[in-house]
Design an enzyme around this catalytic site. Structure first.
Site, PDB file in Angstrom:
ATOM      1  N   CYS A  12      40.746  41.341  31.052  1.00  0.00           N
ATOM      2  CA  CYS A  12      41.363  41.283  29.716  1.00  0.00           C
ATOM      3  C   CYS A  12      41.926  39.895  29.387  1.00  0.00           C
ATOM      4  O   CYS A  12      42.819  39.397  30.067  1.00  0.00           O
ATOM      5  CB  CYS A  12      42.480  42.319  29.612  1.00  0.00           C
ATOM      6  SG  CYS A  12      43.352  42.211  28.029  1.00  0.00           S
ATOM      7  N   LYS A  39      42.252  55.569  32.090  1.00  0.00           N
ATOM      8  CA  LYS A  39      43.651  55.147  32.073  1.00  0.00           C
ATOM      9  C   LYS A  39      44.515  56.176  32.793  1.00  0.00           C
ATOM     10  O   LYS A  39      44.452  57.366  32.468  1.00  0.00           O
ATOM     11  CB  LYS A  39      44.126  54.996  30.626  1.00  0.00           C
ATOM     12  CG  LYS A  39      43.379  53.910  29.862  1.00  0.00           C
ATOM     13  CD  LYS A  39      43.794  53.882  28.404  1.00  0.00           C
ATOM     14  CE  LYS A  39      42.924  52.928  27.621  1.00  0.00           C
ATOM     15  NZ  LYS A  39      43.079  53.043  26.177  1.00  0.00           N
ATOM     16  N   VAL A  52      46.613  47.122  27.457  1.00  0.00           N
ATOM     17  CA  VAL A  52      47.251  46.113  28.296  1.00  0.00           C
ATOM     18  C   VAL A  52      47.208  44.785  27.535  1.00  0.00           C
ATOM     19  O   VAL A  52      46.327  44.592  26.687  1.00  0.00           O
ATOM     20  CB  VAL A  52      46.510  45.979  29.648  1.00  0.00           C
ATOM     21  CG1 VAL A  52      46.726  47.207  30.491  1.00  0.00           C
ATOM     22  CG2 VAL A  52      45.019  45.682  29.487  1.00  0.00           C
ATOM     23  N   SER A  65      50.723  40.827  23.854  1.00  0.00           N
ATOM     24  CA  SER A  65      50.782  39.593  24.652  1.00  0.00           C
ATOM     25  C   SER A  65      51.670  38.520  24.010  1.00  0.00           C
ATOM     26  O   SER A  65      52.426  37.835  24.711  1.00  0.00           O
ATOM     27  CB  SER A  65      49.370  39.047  24.874  1.00  0.00           C
ATOM     28  OG  SER A  65      48.700  38.834  23.640  1.00  0.00           O
TER      29      SER A  65
HETATM   30  N1  GSH Z   1      47.081  42.755  20.432  1.00  0.00           N
HETATM   31  C1  GSH Z   1      47.077  43.154  21.826  1.00  0.00           C
HETATM   32  C2  GSH Z   1      45.628  43.390  22.261  1.00  0.00           C
HETATM   33  C3  GSH Z   1      45.522  43.990  23.652  1.00  0.00           C
HETATM   34  C4  GSH Z   1      44.151  44.612  23.903  1.00  0.00           C
HETATM   35  O1  GSH Z   1      43.337  44.798  22.981  1.00  0.00           O
HETATM   36  N2  GSH Z   1      43.906  44.945  25.173  1.00  0.00           N
HETATM   37  C5  GSH Z   1      42.667  45.629  25.494  1.00  0.00           C
HETATM   38  C6  GSH Z   1      42.016  45.069  26.771  1.00  0.00           C
HETATM   39  S1  GSH Z   1      41.559  43.379  26.650  1.00  0.00           S
HETATM   40  C7  GSH Z   1      42.968  47.087  25.811  1.00  0.00           C
HETATM   41  O2  GSH Z   1      43.936  47.384  26.482  1.00  0.00           O
HETATM   42  N3  GSH Z   1      42.116  47.987  25.340  1.00  0.00           N
HETATM   43  C8  GSH Z   1      42.209  49.361  25.678  1.00  0.00           C
HETATM   44  C9  GSH Z   1      41.958  50.252  24.524  1.00  0.00           C
HETATM   45  O3  GSH Z   1      41.922  49.746  23.383  1.00  0.00           O
HETATM   46  O4  GSH Z   1      41.791  51.450  24.741  1.00  0.00           O
HETATM   47  C10 GSH Z   1      47.754  42.076  22.676  1.00  0.00           C
HETATM   48  O5  GSH Z   1      47.780  40.906  22.255  1.00  0.00           O
HETATM   49  O6  GSH Z   1      48.325  42.404  23.730  1.00  0.00           O
END
Ligand code: GSH
Length: 223
Positions: A12, A39, A52, A65
């Protein structure tokens, strides 16, 4: 601050933004990797979006983040955000834009065929050019010779472009300025150590298993 616990997925780029910030500030933390395809219940119970990164600090759960990075920045020196409110807001705006750009990059990488690849690539290139226009003229970082949170937000994206370039595929052609930014970031130990040891292996394994145009491009180079 009690010892922070970062919940991560190895590939990620959003988690990687926070790992770079933790590394730069030499913060001691624990990390747990999860499988986003399966998950764990304990993760779903604490993560409001099921995404995450999540950073647990004591009983408090942080997500997003950019927010995690600002918390780390406010609690541990050196400050990576400008002190001036206007400059800080400007940096925040470009960090937000960088989140969209990561999705443009992901869209290009996962495009199923040549036509959609070309369409996504054009969008990615146009948006990357907008960032380029904001770069400090001498660099090497976004705002000059000091690393900022904007740099920690874009390094994961630039790393993925560079990884593909090493495999012979240009996701988007980089101008001299963007290349200098990439080189400066990728030369830093805090950035190099922001991915797990098996990151490249997992990245290319995932690519080879995918039904994407990028997979065809990489295969065409390696045969
Ligand atoms: N806006 C969020 C984006 C986080 C994100 O999209 N993480 C993805 C992995 S890279 C995730 O956890 N996806 C799981 C899902 O959407 O089910 C950040 O900046 O933390």
């Amino acid at each position: 601050m009690s010892k922070a616990h970062l919940i991560s997925f190895k590939l990620c780029p959003f988690v990687q933004r926070s790992v770079i910030t933790l590394n730069t500030k030499k913060i001691d933390y624990d990390i747990t990797y999860i499988d986003l395809q399966q998950k764990p219940d304990w993760f779903l119970a604490i993560s409001p979006f099921g995404k995450v990164p999540v950073l647990q600090v004591g009983d408090t759960v942080l997500f997003e983040s950019a927010v995690i990075n600002e918390y780390l920045d406010e609690t541990t020196p050196p400050a990576l955000h400008p002190a001036d409110p206007l400059q800080k807001a400007h940096h925040r705006a470009w960090i937000e834009f960088g989140s969209g750009l990561l999705l443009d990059q992901y869209g290009t990488m996962t495009a199923p065929d040549a036509a959609s690849f070309a369409e996504k690539q054009a969008r990615f290139a146009a948006n990357l050019a907008r960032v380029e226009a904001q770069l400090h003229p001498e660099g090497p970082y976004f705002a000059g010779d000091q690393l900022s949170l904007v740099d920690t937000a874009y390094a994961p994206l630039l790393m993925r472009n560079a990884l593909l370039a090493r495999a012979g595929v240009t996701l988007v052609p980089l101008s001299e300025r963007l290349q200098r930014w990439t080189d400066a970031l990728l030369a830093r130990p805090d950035v190099q150590q922001s991915v797990p040891e098996d990151f490249e292996k997992l990245f290319f394994e995932g690519l080879h298993k995918s039904e994407t145009h990028l997979k065809e491009l990489v295969a065409a180079v390696s045969v």
